[in-house]
Design a protein around this motif. Structure first.
Motif, PDB file in Angstrom:
ATOM      1  N   VAL A 171       0.949  -1.231   0.038  1.00  0.00           N
ATOM      2  CA  VAL A 171      -0.124   0.112  -0.103  1.00  0.00           C
ATOM      3  C   VAL A 171       0.846   1.347  -0.033  1.00  0.00           C
ATOM      4  CG1 VAL A 171      -1.562   1.520   1.370  1.00  0.00           C
ATOM      5  CG2 VAL A 171      -1.868  -1.049   0.952  1.00  0.00           C
ATOM      6  N   THR A 172       0.781   2.154  -0.840  1.00  0.00           N
ATOM      7  CA  THR A 172       1.403   3.421  -0.986  1.00  0.00           C
ATOM      8  C   THR A 172       0.655   4.497  -1.406  1.00  0.00           C
ATOM      9  OG1 THR A 172       3.433   4.496  -1.995  1.00  0.00           O
ATOM     10  CG2 THR A 172       2.123   2.758  -3.444  1.00  0.00           C
ATOM     11  N   HIS A 173       0.829   5.663  -0.827  1.00  0.00           N
ATOM     12  CA  HIS A 173       0.249   6.857  -1.429  1.00  0.00           C
ATOM     13  C   HIS A 173       1.001   7.539  -2.313  1.00  0.00           C
ATOM     14  CE1 HIS A 173       3.742   8.235   0.892  1.00  0.00           C
ATOM     15  NE2 HIS A 173       3.599   9.688   0.330  1.00  0.00           N
ATOM     16  N   SER A 174       2.023   7.136  -2.833  1.00  0.00           N
ATOM     17  CA  SER A 174       3.199   7.511  -3.910  1.00  0.00           C
ATOM     18  C   SER A 174       2.749   7.004  -5.143  1.00  0.00           C
ATOM     19  CB  SER A 174       4.573   7.524  -3.804  1.00  0.00           C
ATOM     20  OG  SER A 174       5.333   7.890  -4.754  1.00  0.00           O
ATOM     21  N   LEU A 175       2.097   7.569  -6.257  1.00  0.00           N
ATOM     22  CA  LEU A 175       1.913   6.974  -7.489  1.00  0.00           C
ATOM     23  C   LEU A 175       3.183   6.838  -8.151  1.00  0.00           C
ATOM     24  CD1 LEU A 175      -0.111   6.748  -9.676  1.00  0.00           C
ATOM     25  CD2 LEU A 175       0.536   9.084 -10.599  1.00  0.00           C
ATOM     26  N   GLU A 176       4.281   7.662  -8.109  1.00  0.00           N
ATOM     27  CA  GLU A 176       5.797   7.405  -8.352  1.00  0.00           C
ATOM     28  C   GLU A 176       6.152   5.939  -7.893  1.00  0.00           C
ATOM     29  OE1 GLU A 176      10.209   9.038  -8.863  1.00  0.00           O
ATOM     30  OE2 GLU A 176       8.697  10.424  -7.843  1.00  0.00           O
ATOM     31  N   GLN A 177       5.906   5.762  -6.928  1.00  0.00           N
ATOM     32  CA  GLN A 177       6.455   4.674  -6.131  1.00  0.00           C
ATOM     33  C   GLN A 177       5.769   3.199  -6.541  1.00  0.00           C
ATOM     34  OE1 GLN A 177       5.615   3.598  -1.594  1.00  0.00           O
ATOM     35  NE2 GLN A 177       7.902   3.411  -1.775  1.00  0.00           N
ATOM     36  N   SER A 178       4.012   3.619  -6.911  1.00  0.00           N
ATOM     37  CA  SER A 178       3.479   2.607  -7.152  1.00  0.00           C
ATOM     38  C   SER A 178       3.824   1.779  -8.602  1.00  0.00           C
ATOM     39  CB  SER A 178       1.948   2.990  -7.297  1.00  0.00           C
ATOM     40  OG  SER A 178       1.619   3.928  -8.387  1.00  0.00           O
ATOM     41  N   GLU A 179       4.656   2.926  -9.460  1.00  0.00           N
ATOM     42  CA  GLU A 179       5.083   2.309 -10.610  1.00  0.00           C
ATOM     43  C   GLU A 179       6.483   1.836 -10.761  1.00  0.00           C
ATOM     44  OE1 GLU A 179       4.493   6.069 -12.824  1.00  0.00           O
ATOM     45  OE2 GLU A 179       2.243   5.503 -13.152  1.00  0.00           O
ATOM     46  N   GLY A 180       7.108   1.776  -9.620  1.00  0.00           N
ATOM     47  CA  GLY A 180       8.699   1.657  -9.761  1.00  0.00           C
ATOM     48  C   GLY A 180       9.111   0.206  -9.728  1.00  0.00           C
ATOM     49  N   ILE A 181       8.462  -0.804  -8.977  1.00  0.00           N
ATOM     50  CA  ILE A 181       8.955  -2.004  -8.805  1.00  0.00           C
ATOM     51  C   ILE A 181       7.949  -3.220  -8.991  1.00  0.00           C
ATOM     52  CG2 ILE A 181      10.830  -1.273  -7.085  1.00  0.00           C
ATOM     53  CD1 ILE A 181       9.477  -2.586  -5.202  1.00  0.00           C
ATOM     54  N   PHE A 182       6.838  -2.698  -9.554  1.00  0.00           N
ATOM     55  CA  PHE A 182       5.528  -3.502  -9.246  1.00  0.00           C
ATOM     56  C   PHE A 182       5.302  -4.039 -10.790  1.00  0.00           C
ATOM     57  CE2 PHE A 182       5.455  -0.516  -6.165  1.00  0.00           C
ATOM     58  CZ  PHE A 182       5.232  -1.321  -4.952  1.00  0.00           C
ATOM     59  N   ASN A 183       4.286  -5.018 -10.827  1.00  0.00           N
ATOM     60  CA  ASN A 183       3.893  -5.682 -12.064  1.00  0.00           C
ATOM     61  C   ASN A 183       2.431  -5.435 -12.270  1.00  0.00           C
ATOM     62  OD1 ASN A 183       3.494  -7.749 -10.076  1.00  0.00           O
ATOM     63  ND2 ASN A 183       2.908  -9.091 -11.663  1.00  0.00           N
ATOM     64  N   LYS A 184       1.852  -5.071 -11.216  1.00  0.00           N
ATOM     65  CA  LYS A 184       0.501  -4.810 -11.039  1.00  0.00           C
ATOM     66  C   LYS A 184       0.120  -3.621 -10.084  1.00  0.00           C
ATOM     67  CE  LYS A 184      -0.940  -9.470 -11.730  1.00  0.00           C
ATOM     68  NZ  LYS A 184      -1.710 -10.981 -10.942  1.00  0.00           N
ATOM     69  N   ARG A 185      -0.993  -2.996 -10.429  1.00  0.00           N
ATOM     70  CA  ARG A 185      -1.495  -1.821  -9.709  1.00  0.00           C
ATOM     71  C   ARG A 185      -3.016  -2.016  -9.294  1.00  0.00           C
ATOM     72  NH1 ARG A 185       0.689   3.504 -11.210  1.00  0.00           N
ATOM     73  NH2 ARG A 185      -1.064   3.288 -13.056  1.00  0.00           N
ATOM     74  N   ILE A 186      -3.409  -1.920  -7.993  1.00  0.00           N
ATOM     75  CA  ILE A 186      -4.733  -2.056  -7.915  1.00  0.00           C
ATOM     76  C   ILE A 186      -5.089  -0.792  -7.108  1.00  0.00           C
ATOM     77  CG2 ILE A 186      -6.571  -3.145  -6.406  1.00  0.00           C
ATOM     78  CD1 ILE A 186      -5.022  -5.659  -6.540  1.00  0.00           C
ATOM     79  N   THR A 187      -6.351  -0.216  -7.716  1.00  0.00           N
ATOM     80  CA  THR A 187      -6.693   1.171  -7.185  1.00  0.00           C
ATOM     81  C   THR A 187      -8.197   0.834  -6.393  1.00  0.00           C
ATOM     82  OG1 THR A 187      -5.749   2.356  -9.006  1.00  0.00           O
ATOM     83  CG2 THR A 187      -7.666   3.477  -7.832  1.00  0.00           C
ATOM     84  N   ILE A 188      -8.210   1.318  -5.182  1.00  0.00           N
ATOM     85  CA  ILE A 188      -9.314   1.173  -4.551  1.00  0.00           C
ATOM     86  C   ILE A 188      -9.953   2.633  -4.397  1.00  0.00           C
ATOM     87  CG2 ILE A 188     -10.328   0.516  -2.143  1.00  0.00           C
ATOM     88  CD1 ILE A 188      -8.247  -1.474  -2.094  1.00  0.00           C
ATOM     89  N   SER A 189     -11.405   2.464  -4.387  1.00  0.00           N
ATOM     90  CA  SER A 189     -12.070   3.841  -4.057  1.00  0.00           C
ATOM     91  C   SER A 189     -13.581   3.611  -3.238  1.00  0.00           C
ATOM     92  CB  SER A 189     -12.547   4.537  -5.512  1.00  0.00           C
ATOM     93  OG  SER A 189     -13.247   5.387  -5.237  1.00  0.00           O
ATOM     94  N   ASN A 190     -13.657   4.150  -2.170  1.00  0.00           N
ATOM     95  CA  ASN A 190     -14.770   4.007  -1.351  1.00  0.00           C
ATOM     96  C   ASN A 190     -15.051   2.506  -1.218  1.00  0.00           C
ATOM     97  OD1 ASN A 190     -15.305   6.555  -1.166  1.00  0.00           O
ATOM     98  ND2 ASN A 190     -16.265   6.603  -3.282  1.00  0.00           N
ATOM     99  N   GLY A 191     -13.924   1.823  -0.833  1.00  0.00           N
ATOM    100  CA  GLY A 191     -14.248   0.261  -0.448  1.00  0.00           C
ATOM    101  C   GLY A 191     -14.180  -0.674  -1.600  1.00  0.00           C
TER     102      GLY A 191
END
Length: 218
Positions: free
Chosen positions: A189-209
């Motif tokens: 879990v990260t608040h940083s968009l830059e970090q979320s793109e750095g070392i990952f192969n997937k990104r999940i966005t959660i909104s209002n649960g």
């Protein structure tokens, strides 16, 4: 091979729906970032994955076995959770780093401790320091090192570099990247968009649960 399956998870407190029908299949070796606004349910999801809170509805499986049928101690040894605000105990730093060995009734591996301190840019002299004298960034790195004395199957990180400067955040990220390459599944879990793109192969966005979108990054 799928290592974690989250099936129709709901979590409610006082009729307030925190998580709403969360479905995620995690492959072994995935490196997943979870992003979203404050209060959207990101940390709650990690706590559920760490078996720290009970779901209101749904099921979660580790290696095909329902959490309800798993030994909680075994789950927590295989699924390591680093909380956002690190909690150190005792008086000295060393007590925290020997703890993973003590609870397993094994001899303290001082070479492992030294190796992780060096990797996280910490001097060995910190072992004798009072925990109350540490900076926020030092506490955060000690807490991460404590969680990684034994390499888990799944590593859950909740804003785990939030107190670190750019250099030390990168140091931690590089180590996480290395163990991910060796097969450790990472959910961060990260608040940083830059970090979320750095070392990952997937990104999940959660909104209002709820899950808003799932993206492949690389």
């Amino acid at each position: 091979m799928q290592i974690l399956n989250i099936k129709g998870i709901f979590y409610e407190v006082d009729n307030n729906k925190i998580l709403n029908n969360i479905n995620i299949d995690v492959e072994g070796g995935d490196c997943i970032s979870i992003v979203g606004s404050s209060g959207c349910g990101k940390s709650t999801l990690l706590k559920i994955c760490a078996d720290l809170i009970s779901i209101s509805k749904g099921d979660i499986y580790y290696r095909g076995k329902n959490y309800k049928e798993c030994n909680p101690l075994d789950l927590r040894r295989n699924i390591s959770y680093c909380i956002q605000s690190p909690h150190l105990f005792g008086e000295q730093v060393f007590e925290n780093l020997e703890f993973p060995f003590k609870i397993r009734k094994e001899s303290t591996n001082k070479n492992r401790i030294s190796a992780l301190l060096e990797r996280f840019n910490l001097d060995k002299g910190i072992l004798d320091k009072d925990i109350h004298s540490l900076s926020g960034g030092e506490k955060q790195r000690i807490a991460i090192a404590r969680n990684l004395m034994y390499i888990p199957d799944i590593l859950l990180l909740d804003e785990s570099t939030s107190a670190l400067d750019t250099v030390n955040a990168q140091v931690v990220e590089e180590y996480i990247k290395d163990i991910n390459k060796e097969g450790v599944t990472v959910i961060w879990v990260t608040h940083s968009l830059e970090q979320s793109e750095g070392i990952f192969n997937k990104r999940i966005t959660i909104s209002n649960g709820s899950i808003e979108k799932v993206e492949g990054i690389r």
